[in-house]
Design an enzyme around this catalytic site. Structure first.
Site, mmCIF file in Angstrom:
data_model
loop_
_atom_site.group_PDB
_atom_site.id
_atom_site.type_symbol
_atom_site.label_atom_id
_atom_site.label_comp_id
_atom_site.label_asym_id
_atom_site.label_seq_id
_atom_site.Cartn_x
_atom_site.Cartn_y
_atom_site.Cartn_z
ATOM 1 N N ASP A 162 0.811 -1.223 0.000
ATOM 2 C CA ASP A 162 0.000 0.000 0.000
ATOM 3 C C ASP A 162 0.845 1.275 0.000
ATOM 4 O O ASP A 162 0.304 2.386 0.013
ATOM 5 C CB ASP A 162 -0.955 0.005 1.212
ATOM 6 C CG ASP A 162 -0.200 -0.084 2.537
ATOM 7 O OD1 ASP A 162 1.054 -0.127 2.512
ATOM 8 O OD2 ASP A 162 -0.854 -0.105 3.588
ATOM 9 N N GLY A 163 2.161 1.123 0.015
ATOM 10 C CA GLY A 163 3.031 2.299 -0.001
ATOM 11 C C GLY A 163 3.095 3.032 1.330
ATOM 12 O O GLY A 163 3.684 4.103 1.426
ATOM 13 N N ASP A 185 19.003 -5.998 -0.245
ATOM 14 C CA ASP A 185 18.379 -4.698 -0.515
ATOM 15 C C ASP A 185 18.415 -3.805 0.724
ATOM 16 O O ASP A 185 18.073 -2.622 0.647
ATOM 17 C CB ASP A 185 16.931 -4.865 -0.993
ATOM 18 C CG ASP A 185 16.124 -5.780 -0.091
ATOM 19 O OD1 ASP A 185 16.494 -6.965 0.023
ATOM 20 O OD2 ASP A 185 15.157 -5.315 0.518
HETATM 21 P P1 AMP Z 1 11.699 -3.962 3.788
HETATM 22 O O1 AMP Z 1 11.436 -5.338 4.329
HETATM 23 O O2 AMP Z 1 11.060 -2.857 4.555
HETATM 24 O O3 AMP Z 1 13.147 -3.721 3.566
HETATM 25 O O4 AMP Z 1 10.996 -3.918 2.358
HETATM 26 C C1 AMP Z 1 11.304 -4.801 1.316
HETATM 27 C C2 AMP Z 1 10.657 -4.305 0.039
HETATM 28 O O5 AMP Z 1 9.245 -4.282 0.150
HETATM 29 C C3 AMP Z 1 11.075 -2.903 -0.365
HETATM 30 O O6 AMP Z 1 11.132 -2.868 -1.775
HETATM 31 C C4 AMP Z 1 9.942 -2.072 0.157
HETATM 32 O O7 AMP Z 1 9.820 -0.855 -0.540
HETATM 33 C C5 AMP Z 1 8.740 -2.979 -0.074
HETATM 34 N N1 AMP Z 1 7.647 -2.694 0.864
HETATM 35 C C6 AMP Z 1 7.619 -2.961 2.192
HETATM 36 N N2 AMP Z 1 6.443 -2.569 2.721
HETATM 37 C C7 AMP Z 1 5.700 -2.047 1.709
HETATM 38 C C8 AMP Z 1 4.401 -1.472 1.609
HETATM 39 N N3 AMP Z 1 3.612 -1.357 2.665
HETATM 40 N N4 AMP Z 1 4.005 -1.046 0.409
HETATM 41 C C9 AMP Z 1 4.782 -1.173 -0.681
HETATM 42 N N5 AMP Z 1 6.000 -1.701 -0.664
HETATM 43 C C10 AMP Z 1 6.477 -2.138 0.519
HETATM 44 MG MG MG Z 2 14.297 -2.444 2.768
#
Ligand code: AMP
Ligand code: MG
Length: 499
Positions: A142-143, A269
């Site tokens: 959901d961003g 990442d």
């Molecule tokens: P993270 O685990 O926070 O490092 O996120 C891993 C990936 O998932 C990254 O590309 C984030 O931008 C994406 N992501 C995490 N949560 C969301 C969300 N609620 N909406 C869109 N993308 C997300």
């Molecule tokens: Mg991340």
């Protein structure tokens, strides 16, 4: 008088410009000079009712921002993405990554880079909103972000900064006035994150996966110029860049181990090539020493446990090497040989940084051959005894506070004998230990307590007290009993996916 007209206009335009400049923004956009494969232009999605939950005045000042002007409803609007700061050119960055071992294409799914602030000292730092709405990389997300996890990132990143460990920083958290839907309905929030950059191992993997050598070369050159300017005239610039990234990661992960920090999701990442700690999710500091400690509920195998972090660091760097291979040599076998040689130095570099740091924690100055065994035996005792990692080291400075356990006493006499063999005074030894053994860390139960007060009761005072204590973690002159290790009644912490 004809000349009045243009003069007035000029004054009017200047006044408008001054107004828009209010806040002290000096944003530049070097990243957008890179090939378009690496980013997409986006705009934040406005939120219903932004209000500032927390604002980092000291950081704002260090960035050259107007802390007074921004600690306001205008600031809330900017840090929510409802209005753009002067000079912003918002983008989402593209990247890929290995998540728990598997390759995926990702990108900023819920982050938007506003630009690069040029600080009064001339440093260039990314200013990024985390949670500002959908981007082309949002996939099924959901961003958005929830208030609790954004405040957690704020606390832990500032705690790491207080400890002197390279890290992204947190400038502000704004509550959006909108719900986000996870396992439960939560309050939405946007974090403003400041970092040397957000270029990740996964950014190189993205360029590598597209087999776009021009983009890969541009990214490597850019990264080298931005983060490793000392390599400007190096005859093998790409290999030298890789070597330098390996060195910084070895150093960074050693620093984590020395304070018991567990990142929790060391996917490629989430590894910044600048050498800063990036992306705080299910991260935490270990209380009792146990190398198997994990905090992420989705990490069933302990891939990202405390004890596994150094090895995962090298695994991630191997993924970086694979992505960069075409840059090292046109002949693949030769490229692999060069990358492997560099990667093989990681373990030794890590061990060196770790042991140097451990010596400092034990008040030891020069190296002796048995130092590694001395450290290992202390850790083995801690593990058996279930001793608190931070406080065991902290109490080494206070003979009366040390454990009376017989096995500890045996170790202690070896350590004291080792200290006798060095010329430094007791004061020198104590000063060295006190400068390397924090008296207070961001313990889970305190972090959770502060987050619960903030998110459930709107009470920010525990959070502010915690942040204040963590800003000077080596200062022992205060009453720190409030931040003691958890007791049996404190609930153990585990995060679930919805960070
Ligand atoms: P993270 O685990 O926070 O490092 O996120 C891993 C990936 O998932 C990254 O590309 C984030 O931008 C994406 N992501 C995490 N949560 C969301 C969300 N609620 N909406 C869109 N993308 C997300
Ligand atoms: Mg991340």
């Amino acid at each position: 008088m004809p000349h009045d007209v243009p003069l007035q206009e000029t004054r009017g335009a200047a006044a408008v410009r001054d107004d828009r400049r209010a806040g002290g923004w000096r944003l530049e956009h070097s990243y957008t000079t890179l090939p378009p494969l690496l980013f997409s232009r986006v705009t934040p999605t406005p939120v219903r009712a932004p209000h500032l939950v927390i604002f980092n005045t000291a950081l704002a000042q260090a960035l050259g921002l107007d802390a007074v002007a921004l600690n306001s409803s205008d600031g809330a609007s900017v840090f929510a993405g409802n209005s753009l700061p002067y000079g912003a050119d918002p983008i989402a960055q593209a990247y890929a990554g290995h998540q728990f071992g598997g390759f995926t294409t990702l990108g900023d799914g819920r982050a938007i880079l506003l630009g690069e602030q040029i600080t009064p000292e001339g440093r260039r730092v990314d200013v990024q909103l985390k949670g500002p709405g959908l981007t082309p990389y949002s996939r099924r997300g959901d961003g958005r972000a929830a208030l609790g996890p954004m405040l957690r990132e704020f606390i832990i990143s500032e705690a790491m900064h207080g400890l002197g460990i390279p890290t992204s920083r947190s400038l502000a958290v704004v509550a959006t006035g909108e719900p986000v839907y996870r396992e439960r309905t939560l309050a939405g929030a946007v974090l403003t994150r400041v970092a040397a950059s957000h270029i990740r191992v996964g950014t190189f993997e993205w360029a590598g996966a597209h087999r776009d050598t021009a983009a890969l070369t541009a990214l490597a050159d850019y990264t080298r110029q931005r983060h490793y300017p000392e390599l400007a005239d190096h005859p093998e610039p790409h290999l030298a860049l890789f070597d330098a990234i390996v060195e910084r990661q070895a150093q960074l992960i050693a620093r984590w181990q020395l304070v018991g920090f567990i990142h929790g999701v060391m996917n490629t990442d989430n590894m910044a090539v600048s050498g800063e700690t990036l992306d705080y999710g299910p991260c935490a500091f270990m209380d009792r020493y146990d190398p198997l400690t994990v905090f992420s509920s989705i990490d069933q195998q302990g891939r990202y446990s405390y004890g596994n972090q150094p090895a995962i660091g090298q695994w991630n760097l191997a993924r970086l090497a694979e992505a960069m291979l075409p840059l090292f040599d046109a002949v693949q076998e030769r490229a692999i040989e060069l990358a492997t040689a560099s990667l093989d130095r990681y373990a030794e570099r890590f061990q060196q940084h770790w042991l140097d740091g451990m010596r400092a924690k034990l008040g030891l100055f020069a190296a002796e051959a048995d130092d590694a065994a001395l450290v290992d035996d202390l850790l083995a005792w801690m593990e058996r005894a279930g001793a608190d990692f931070t406080n065991t080291f902290r109490d080494l400075s206070s003979p009366e506070a040390r454990s009376s356990d017989e096995a500890f006493r045996t170790w202690e006499s070896r350590w004291l004998a080792r200290r006798q063999r060095q010329p430094q005074t007791e004061e020198d030894v104590r000063a060295r230990m006190d400068a390397h053994n924090p008296a207070v860390i961001a313990r889970n139960h305190k972090v959770e307590g502060a987050l619960a007060a903030a998110t459930e009761r709107g009470d920010l005072s525990p959070l502010e007290r915690l942040l204040s204590a963590l800003s000077r973690p080596f200062d022992r002159t205060r009453d720190l009993t409030e931040f003691a290790p958890p007791t049996a009644t404190d609930v153990p912490y585990r995060t679930f996916c919805g960070t």
